[in-house]
Write a protein that holds these residues in place. Structure first.
Motif, mmCIF file in Angstrom:
data_model
loop_
_atom_site.group_PDB
_atom_site.id
_atom_site.type_symbol
_atom_site.label_atom_id
_atom_site.label_comp_id
_atom_site.label_asym_id
_atom_site.label_seq_id
_atom_site.Cartn_x
_atom_site.Cartn_y
_atom_site.Cartn_z
ATOM 1 N N GLY A 23 0.766 -1.231 0.000
ATOM 2 C CA GLY A 23 0.000 0.000 0.000
ATOM 3 C C GLY A 23 0.795 1.278 0.000
ATOM 4 N N ARG A 63 -2.121 3.037 -4.459
ATOM 5 C CA ARG A 63 -2.878 1.823 -4.755
ATOM 6 C C ARG A 63 -2.969 1.647 -6.263
ATOM 7 N N LYS A 238 -8.831 -7.264 -4.696
ATOM 8 C CA LYS A 238 -8.987 -6.121 -3.771
ATOM 9 C C LYS A 238 -9.059 -4.804 -4.534
ATOM 10 N N ALA A 242 -12.179 -2.219 -4.498
ATOM 11 C CA ALA A 242 -11.978 -0.818 -4.114
ATOM 12 C C ALA A 242 -12.433 0.140 -5.212
ATOM 13 N N GLU A 258 -6.393 -3.271 4.456
ATOM 14 C CA GLU A 258 -7.312 -2.398 3.723
ATOM 15 C C GLU A 258 -8.526 -2.021 4.563
ATOM 16 N N THR A 263 -9.770 1.552 2.995
ATOM 17 C CA THR A 263 -9.848 1.318 1.555
ATOM 18 C C THR A 263 -10.990 0.368 1.223
#
Length: 306
Positions: A23, A63, A238, A242, A258, A263
């Motif tokens: 991240g 990200r 993921k 997101a 996350e 996130t």
């Protein structure tokens, strides 16, 4: 034939994988032992070479973009192959070294095996390890074919051809983007509503996907909506969640960071048991010996004793 210039050097892709997993460029730099500026420069050069924006940079970190998630998904296979090649070459360099071939599901390989292998190296330093990261179905096939000495799977059960031992437990978590309507549900989502919703999922054969389907089956639900998108890596899933594509059900090990930084939002699924057992597997009737047996014993130890 010569490699295409865009993929001749895997280092920028390896850095990208670390940024996607951790991240931030700072954390990725620390993991690789280089400066943050060096990580940023290598990834910007990669973006220029590909003609794509791979990361969204912000004050809270970085990200992957939608395009970046796909590049991460493809790059992981190449980097895994390079690591397997390096591990194989390293094992050939020392005729005295014990060799351990491991096949592991993606969740186990990414979030649990690194700690186990650190302990294995400390206790059996002459052991050379070759690790293949696959979905649970492929792990079982590798073990049965003799391509791996031991496997680690996430699925709800193992085939009759395999012996197994539970080494850890995990809980699956339904996650959504912060703007998704479910993110504001205090009472959570019913199993039927989850089953009727097209999700972002792993490919068929994934232990996580099989565990969700099995949990819904135990709840009396077999009519499931098809996936809106199938991806072969947790990082890509993921990123898709997101970006608001759809919800997903993933290992709590994989989404903790996350969820903590906002996130992703964890949503309870009311009345559905999403705990699962993670198993070591090997061919039935062939007892584990040597480093494979030692690794399974490490994995089964309480966390504070590893």
């Amino acid at each position: 034939m010569p490699l295409p210039p865009r993929v001749a050097d895997l280092t920028p892709y390896d850095l990208l994988l670390s940024v996607a997993a951790l991240g931030s460029m700072g954390r990725a730099a620390r993991e690789h032992g280089v400066s943050q500026a060096a990580v940023s420069a290598r990834i910007r050069s990669l973006e220029a070479a590909l003609g794509l924006t791979l990361l969204e940079r912000g004050p809270r970190g970085a990200r992957v973009t939608a395009a970046g998630a796909l590049v991460v998904d493809w790059a992981r296979r190449a980097v895994d192959a390079a690591e397997a090649l390096d591990a194989g070459v390293a094992s050939l360099r020392s005729a005295q070294a014990a060799r351990l071939r491991i096949a592991a599901s993606l969740t186990v390989a990414e979030y649990l095996l690194p700690r186990w292998l650190v302990t294995l190296h400390r206790e059996l330093p002459a052991t050379s390890v070759a690790l293949s990261s696959r979905n649970s179905g492929d792990v079982a096939a590798d073990v049965l074919a003799g391509a791996a000495d031991v496997g680690f799977v996430e699925g709800p059960s193992v085939t009759e051809d395999l012996d197994g031992q539970v080494v850890a437990r995990d809980r699956l978590t339904l996650v959504v983007a912060p703007a998704h309507p479910w993110a504001r549900r205090r009472r959570g989502v019913a199993p039927g509503q989850l089953a009727a919703t097209a999700l972002v999922t792993r490919e068929a054969g994934s232990g996580t996907r099989a565990a969700v389907e099995q949990a819904l089956h135990r709840a009396g639900i077999d009519d499931l909506a098809g996936p809106v998108l199938e991806l072969s890596s947790t990082t890509a899933i993921k990123a898709a969640v997101a970006d608001g594509i759809a919800p997903a059900v993933l290992s709590s090990l994989a989404v903790g960071g996350e969820v903590a930084d906002g996130t992703l939002v964890a949503v309870p699924v009311v009345g559905l048991d999403l705990e699962r057992r993670l198993r070591a597997v090997w061919p039935r009737g062939r007892p584990l010996v040597g480093p494979a047996d030692h690794l399974v014993r490490i994995a089964a130890r309480p966390a504070g004793q590893r």
